[in-house]
Design an enzyme around this catalytic site. Structure first.
Site, PDB file in Angstrom:
ATOM      1  N   GLU A 173       0.650  -1.272  -0.167  1.00 56.02           N
ATOM      2  CA  GLU A 173      -0.060  -0.081   0.059  1.00 56.02           C
ATOM      3  C   GLU A 173       0.787   1.398  -0.110  1.00 56.02           C
ATOM      4  O   GLU A 173       0.528   2.103  -0.645  1.00 56.02           O
ATOM      5  CB  GLU A 173      -1.040  -0.011   1.182  1.00 56.02           C
ATOM      6  CG  GLU A 173      -2.049  -0.990   1.031  1.00 56.02           C
ATOM      7  CD  GLU A 173      -2.783  -1.382  -0.132  1.00 56.02           C
ATOM      8  OE1 GLU A 173      -2.884  -0.443  -0.683  1.00 56.02           O
ATOM      9  OE2 GLU A 173      -3.169  -2.212  -0.505  1.00 56.02           O
ATOM     10  N   HIS A 176       2.202   2.279  -3.284  1.00 57.28           N
ATOM     11  CA  HIS A 176       1.527   2.955  -4.102  1.00 57.28           C
ATOM     12  C   HIS A 176       1.374   4.342  -3.974  1.00 57.28           C
ATOM     13  O   HIS A 176       1.407   5.212  -4.950  1.00 57.28           O
ATOM     14  CB  HIS A 176      -0.148   2.638  -3.769  1.00 57.28           C
ATOM     15  CG  HIS A 176      -0.506   1.060  -4.781  1.00 57.28           C
ATOM     16  ND1 HIS A 176      -0.393   1.047  -5.978  1.00 57.28           N
ATOM     17  CD2 HIS A 176      -1.340   0.118  -4.091  1.00 57.28           C
ATOM     18  CE1 HIS A 176      -0.855  -0.297  -6.198  1.00 57.28           C
ATOM     19  NE2 HIS A 176      -1.423  -0.709  -5.161  1.00 57.28           N
ATOM     20  N   GLU A 196       0.655  -1.975  -9.993  1.00 53.43           N
ATOM     21  CA  GLU A 196       0.326  -3.129  -9.149  1.00 53.43           C
ATOM     22  C   GLU A 196       1.790  -3.938  -8.943  1.00 53.43           C
ATOM     23  O   GLU A 196       1.914  -4.179  -7.849  1.00 53.43           O
ATOM     24  CB  GLU A 196      -0.574  -4.150  -9.397  1.00 53.43           C
ATOM     25  CG  GLU A 196      -2.180  -3.536  -9.098  1.00 53.43           C
ATOM     26  CD  GLU A 196      -1.865  -3.625  -7.605  1.00 53.43           C
ATOM     27  OE1 GLU A 196      -1.475  -4.666  -6.835  1.00 53.43           O
ATOM     28  OE2 GLU A 196      -2.544  -2.578  -6.981  1.00 53.43           O
ATOM     29  N   ASP A 269     -11.675  -5.152 -12.979  1.00 55.82           N
ATOM     30  CA  ASP A 269     -10.163  -5.050 -12.241  1.00 55.82           C
ATOM     31  C   ASP A 269      -9.486  -3.840 -12.825  1.00 55.82           C
ATOM     32  O   ASP A 269      -8.179  -4.164 -13.103  1.00 55.82           O
ATOM     33  CB  ASP A 269      -9.527  -6.294 -11.817  1.00 55.82           C
ATOM     34  CG  ASP A 269      -8.158  -6.210 -11.354  1.00 55.82           C
ATOM     35  OD1 ASP A 269      -8.160  -5.272 -10.307  1.00 55.82           O
ATOM     36  OD2 ASP A 269      -7.167  -6.771 -11.323  1.00 55.82           O
ATOM     37  N   HIS A 274      -4.622  -6.312 -11.294  1.00 52.48           N
ATOM     38  CA  HIS A 274      -4.229  -7.543 -10.269  1.00 52.48           C
ATOM     39  C   HIS A 274      -3.924  -8.821 -10.986  1.00 52.48           C
ATOM     40  O   HIS A 274      -3.753  -9.737 -10.335  1.00 52.48           O
ATOM     41  CB  HIS A 274      -4.971  -7.520  -9.085  1.00 52.48           C
ATOM     42  CG  HIS A 274      -5.049  -6.373  -8.350  1.00 52.48           C
ATOM     43  ND1 HIS A 274      -6.116  -5.329  -8.453  1.00 52.48           N
ATOM     44  CD2 HIS A 274      -4.404  -5.989  -7.170  1.00 52.48           C
ATOM     45  CE1 HIS A 274      -6.099  -4.336  -7.644  1.00 52.48           C
ATOM     46  NE2 HIS A 274      -5.086  -4.754  -6.701  1.00 52.48           N
TER      47      HIS A 274
END
Lengths: 352, 105
Positions: A173, A176, A196, A269, A274
């Site tokens: 996270e 990101h 990702e 998605d 992902h």
């Protein structure tokens, strides 16, 4: 602007105002260089700038280490209002809440990794405070980055445990945030899958660094421990063997391809971000294994510099990204490393 | 009233969870059906824009809700975090029902 300059402040033809900003906002090494430059130049103007700096009350300039963590963990108490109630701040003692402590420690491990391995001062390289909210919503089985902070659910307890349980998910996270600050890869299609993948790469590297594991010793799993015992699966994803992380009657089967032959075209998605991230994930794994030793030192460095490379566009394709890593491998290390990275991409079906 | 609820995105893709949840409100016990109707009404669902203006946040989910209520029929996609408290409550309820349906399978 400041940041771009600060990175290259070793060459000192910079005007004093810029040096002053570097000294104020750069990392330890940049500050040292900037201060030395300001101090050794004997023009009156520079001398004045130096004294102003020394007297600056803003950040206790010469004493305080720059790369200082500023963590805050919040508790959403089952609601969906962010950030929630403050439950642990920097330096505060551990609480009785395991999710709070995991988030706090995970933020710390991620911060330390970027600082130690790449001399990066937090997400934005300017010491951004790190915020995380735990106990978001009710039985919520997800974690996300909202552009400013991390958000973690408790899991439904049935299939998923709390989402702070895996260090690599916390680091995923935060990464990101780094991508949002650097390459700003759009969260759609191949650029989104790269976004990702970069989070998985640094997520895994943070874990490897914390465990002091070599590339060969690492498990290359993302989200190990997230599943409850009833799920047939080891993790959310495997960089070593994409498509093998889970195969469960309820969750279905890990849909990640490891090469371009299995590339999935889908509108869900965000265009399979992902799913197809398995391809660059596996390329990184192959490069790291080929380069040997600790993955963050060579493979990680190459990926990190590519993420910061101005030539990398927000809409980058796998191939554009791959080519950039190959060039950076040659520039940072040499022909052997260049060859190892090119071979890794070739093996997943991307010609560089 | 019929509700179709689909969840997309999130930290990982689970093909098994992609199956939409369908609720036939008329087949539910009365208090449950009334609760759902009240949530839909409070969210002012049939007046909501079909597409969110919210950005695509990494790992955040998108929820697609389609409601067919005789003369009124609408499909709305929202991305989290959801700002509107009433809509948030409706999504939370549907998410909980989807999880229960999953557990029952």
């Amino acid at each position: 602007m400041t940041k771009a300059w600060a990175r290259h402040c070793g060459c000192s033809i910079l005007p004093p105002e810029l040096l002053r900003r570097i000294a104020l906002r750069g990392n330890a090494r940049q500050r040292e260089t900037a201060l030395a430059t300001l101090a050794t130049d004997h023009t009156l103007r520079l001398a004045r700038a130096t004294y102003q700096l020394l007297a600056s009350p803003q950040r206790g300039l010469l004493g305080v280490p720059v790369a200082a963590k500023r963590r805050t963990v919040y508790d959403a108490q089952g609601h969906e209002t962010l950030p929630g109630k403050v439950v642990r701040t920097e330096g505060a003692r551990a609480t009785r809440d395991v999710a709070v402590n995991e988030a706090y420690d995970g933020l710390g491990a991620t911060f330390d990794f970027f600082a130690d391995a790449y001399d990066r001062n937090s997400i934005d390289d300017e010491g951004l405070p790190l915020d995380a909210t735990v106990h978001y919503a009710s039985r919520y089985d997800n974690a996300f980055w909202n552009g400013r902070q991390m958000v973690f659910g408790d899991g439904d307890g049935d299939l998923f445990n709390r989402f702070t349980i895996s260090l690599d998910v916390i680091a995923h996270e935060l990464a990101h945030g780094v991508t949002g600050d650097e390459a700003r890869l759009v969260y759609l299609g191949q650029a989104g899958a790269l976004n990702e993948s970069i989070s998985d790469v640094f997520g895994s590297l943070v874990k490897q660094y914390a465990r002091r594991q070599t590339a060969a010793a690492a498990d290359w799993l993302i989200g190990e421990g997230l599943f409850t015992a009833r799920v047939h699966g080891v993790a959310l994803r495997s960089m070593k063997a994409p498509g093998t992380a889970f195969d469960d009657p309820l969750l279905g089967r890990d849909p990640q391809p490891s090469t371009m032959a299995g590339y999935v075209r889908t509108s869900t998605d965000n265009g399979g971000v992902h799913i197809n991230s398995g391809i660059p994930n596996h390329a990184f794994y192959l490069a790291a294994i080929a380069l040997g030793g600790n993955a963050w030192q060579k493979a990680g460095r190459i990926w990190y510099e590519t993420l910061r490379d101005r030539r990398l566009k927000p809409t980058a394709t796998f191939r554009q990204f791959a080519r950039q890593t190959v060039q950076n491998a040659a520039q940072l290390f040499g022909a052997t490393e260049r060859q190892a990275v090119a071979s890794a991409w070739n093996e997943v079906g991307i010609k560089t | 009233m019929r509700i179709d609820f689909r969840v997309e995105g999130g930290l990982a893709v689970f093909p098994g969870l992609a199956q939409p949840l369908t609720i036939d409100c008329d087949a539910l016990p009365r208090p449950e059906s009334e609760r759902l109707r009240a949530l839909v009404e409070r969210a002012d669902f049939f007046a909501l824009p079909a597409r969110p203006r919210a950005p695509r946040l990494p790992d955040a989910r998108a929820y697609t809700i389609a409601i067919d209520d005789g003369p009124q029929c609408r499909t709305v996609t929202v991305r989290e975090p959801i700002a509107d408290p009433a809509l948030r409550e409706l999504v939370a309820e549907l998410r909980e029902r989807a999880a229960s349906a999953r557990r029952a399978r």
